[in-house]
Enzyme design. Structure first.
Site, PDB file in Angstrom:
ATOM      1  N   GLU A 166      -7.015   6.232   1.200  1.00 35.89           N
ATOM      2  CA  GLU A 166      -7.128   6.737  -0.322  1.00 35.89           C
ATOM      3  C   GLU A 166      -8.768   6.693  -0.820  1.00 35.89           C
ATOM      4  O   GLU A 166      -8.869   6.035  -1.784  1.00 35.89           O
ATOM      5  CB  GLU A 166      -6.125   5.941  -1.085  1.00 35.89           C
ATOM      6  CG  GLU A 166      -4.727   5.998  -0.805  1.00 35.89           C
ATOM      7  CD  GLU A 166      -4.008   5.409  -1.982  1.00 35.89           C
ATOM      8  OE1 GLU A 166      -4.424   4.969  -2.918  1.00 35.89           O
ATOM      9  OE2 GLU A 166      -2.670   5.815  -1.569  1.00 35.89           O
ATOM     10  N   GLU A 353       2.579   6.170   3.362  1.00 31.66           N
ATOM     11  CA  GLU A 353       3.052   5.291   2.130  1.00 31.66           C
ATOM     12  C   GLU A 353       4.027   6.086   1.188  1.00 31.66           C
ATOM     13  O   GLU A 353       3.825   7.296   0.974  1.00 31.66           O
ATOM     14  CB  GLU A 353       1.855   4.473   1.088  1.00 31.66           C
ATOM     15  CG  GLU A 353       1.127   3.571   2.041  1.00 31.66           C
ATOM     16  CD  GLU A 353       0.222   3.033   0.859  1.00 31.66           C
ATOM     17  OE1 GLU A 353       0.389   2.987  -0.213  1.00 31.66           O
ATOM     18  OE2 GLU A 353      -0.841   2.639   1.314  1.00 31.66           O
TER      19      GLU A 353
END
Ligand SMILES: N=[N+]=NCCCCNC(=O)[C@@H]1[C@H]2[C@H](O)[C@@H](O)[C@H](O)[C@@H](CO)[C@@H]12
Length: 448
Positions: A166, A353
């Site tokens: 991220e 995720e």
């Protein structure tokens, strides 16, 4: 009863990250990292929680892996703590830190559990932050040095590598909004950080290719389908701009080797455009084997004259939400998967995720009956199955998270795990969602 079967070799896994579960923050030679520092500053984290102990996974990893084995989990995404390996970020190696990951990874493999290793999940060695952190291009070289050692030590036994987790969150939450470590609030710095992280990603992919290793390497991006609050053209533009800010800036760089023109123009006008070269972009877009996607919720945008720098603001709708306040919007996962499939050449995708925080309680029988989490997971996996049935090259799904853990600025207030952690006793309680997921894995399918 409707049954949704997944492809034969679909990867079913669970995910965690070092700082969120390991604890042992200053044990066995580990250096300080930016989250050790950030959590030590009062006011940064809910009730001043920190990761000093967390789930004590550093000492309890064998027990945790036994639980994975009992549940039939065959794939585990973990991250390595850079400062455990290089306490100063480069140079001197901490053998005890290296030995810990050798024990951990060898234990997983001995149990038939395939590791997927994230090299960077936000925990930069503090010594590197002291020289400017990711805003300093020198840190890129140190990241390559760290990655090279990891590939040498584990390249033959780890089949899946993720360079970064991220970059948008590291850049924006850590360097523009200041709510994550290192707590900087400057958009120009934030976008330079994002660029340098992407450049370090590309350099590490090239390194991986040069070492003729047999696994697969990619990057994980947090992505969110964006929707305008109304069909007013100002709201529509606000959603497009936010899509560029959150999604396309990173997707285009990694998969097309260019930054999206509309965002380059906007950032240049706002004087926050990072410095970069064509060579940088060529390196950043070194071909990856898969794109990792972290999906939690969609983003609804409205035009907002006063919102810097995008003139777009997120809207909080009165719809069902998780404990994080994130709208439960499973179809956003389908939208994202199909958009990426069509707009980025059918790249292989791993959902690295997906999961939900809910206010779990242990009932009088000592059980955690988290039907709400099962519902969230079911609905999102249904959308993933829909995307696959329409041709999307979705190769796997890692559930966030295996354990309740340190949820960054929210501390231990938010529970994402399918295994409950009593932080006072470090007792683990397998939640009903874990048993449900165990069945999904065993049957390779969803049953209504
Ligand atoms: N304001 N705000 N935020 C907008 C969106 C933030 C998205 N957060 C994530 O994706 C993080 C990802 C992380 O890898 C993991 O370490 C975190 O524990 C999970 C759960 O939070 C998710």
């Amino acid at each position: 009863m409707q049954k949704y079967t997944f492809p034969k070799d679909f990867i079913w896994g669970v995910a965690t990250a070092a700082y969120q579960i390991e604890g042992a923050h200053n044990v066995d030679g580990k250096g300080e990292n930016i989250w050790d520092r950030f959590t030590s500053i009062p006011g940064n984290i809910y009730k001043n929680h920190n990761g000093n102990v967390a789930c004590n996974h550093y000492n309890l990893y064998e027990k945790d892996i036994e639980i994975m084995e009992e549940l039939g989990i065959k794939n585990y995404r973990l991250s390595i703590s850079w400062a455990r390996i290089f306490p100063k970020g480069y140079g001197e190696i901490n053998q005890k830190g290296l030995d810990y990951y050798k024990r951990l990874i060898n234990t997983l493999i001995s149990k038939g559990i395939k590791p997927a290793v994230t090299l960077y999940h936000w925990d930069l060695p503090q010594h590197l932050q002291d020289m400017g952190g990711w805003a300093n291009r020198k840190v890129i070289d140190y990241f390559v040095e760290y990655a090279e050692l990891m590939f040498k030590e584990f390249g033959d036994v780890v089949p899946i590598w993720i360079t970064h987790n991220e970059p948008w969150v590291v850049s924006i939450l850590g360097h523009a909004w200041g709510v994550h470590a290192p707590g900087i609030k400057d958009y120009k710095t934030a976008l330079q950080v994002a660029h340098n992280i992407l450049l370090s990603h590309g350099k590490v992919v090239k390194l991986y290719r040069s070492m003729n290793l047999k696994g697969k390497i990619g990057i994980t991006l947090n992505l969110s389908s964006t929707h305008p609050l109304t069909d007013d053209e100002k709201d529509v533009r606000a959603a497009e701009v936010y899509d560029g800010f959150l999604n396309r800036w990173f997707l285009d760089a990694v998969l097309k080797g260019t930054y999206p023109e509309d965002m380059v123009k906007l950032y240049r006008e706002q004087n926050i455009l990072p410095e970069y070269t064509d060579e940088d972009m060529s390196i950043i877009s070194e071909k990856i084997d898969f794109l990792g996607i972290n999906y939690y919720t969609r983003s609804v945008l409205k035009y907002d004259e006063n919102a810097y720098p995008l003139k777009a603001s997120l809207v909080d709708l009165e719809n069902p939400k998780t404990d994080m306040g994130w709208e439960i919007y499973p179809q956003g996962l389908y939208e994202l998967l199909t958009n990426i499939h069509h707009n980025y050449g059918g790249v292989d995708i791993l959902i690295t995720e997906n999961g939900a925080a809910f206010n779990d309680i242990v009932n009088y029988k000592g059980k955690v009956v988290d039907d709400y989490r099962i519902d969230y997971l079911y609905r999102h996996l249904r959308e993933a199955h829909r995307a696959i049935s329409e041709g999307v090259n979705l190769r796997g799904y890692y559930l966030w998270s295996f354990l309740d853990n340190f949820e960054w600025a929210e501390g231990y207030a938010k529970r994402f795990g399918i295994v409950f952690v009593d932080y006072k006793t470090q007792q683990r309680i397998v939640k009903e969602s874990a048993y449900w997921y165990s069945n999904v894995i065993k049957n390779n399918s969803l049953c209504e």
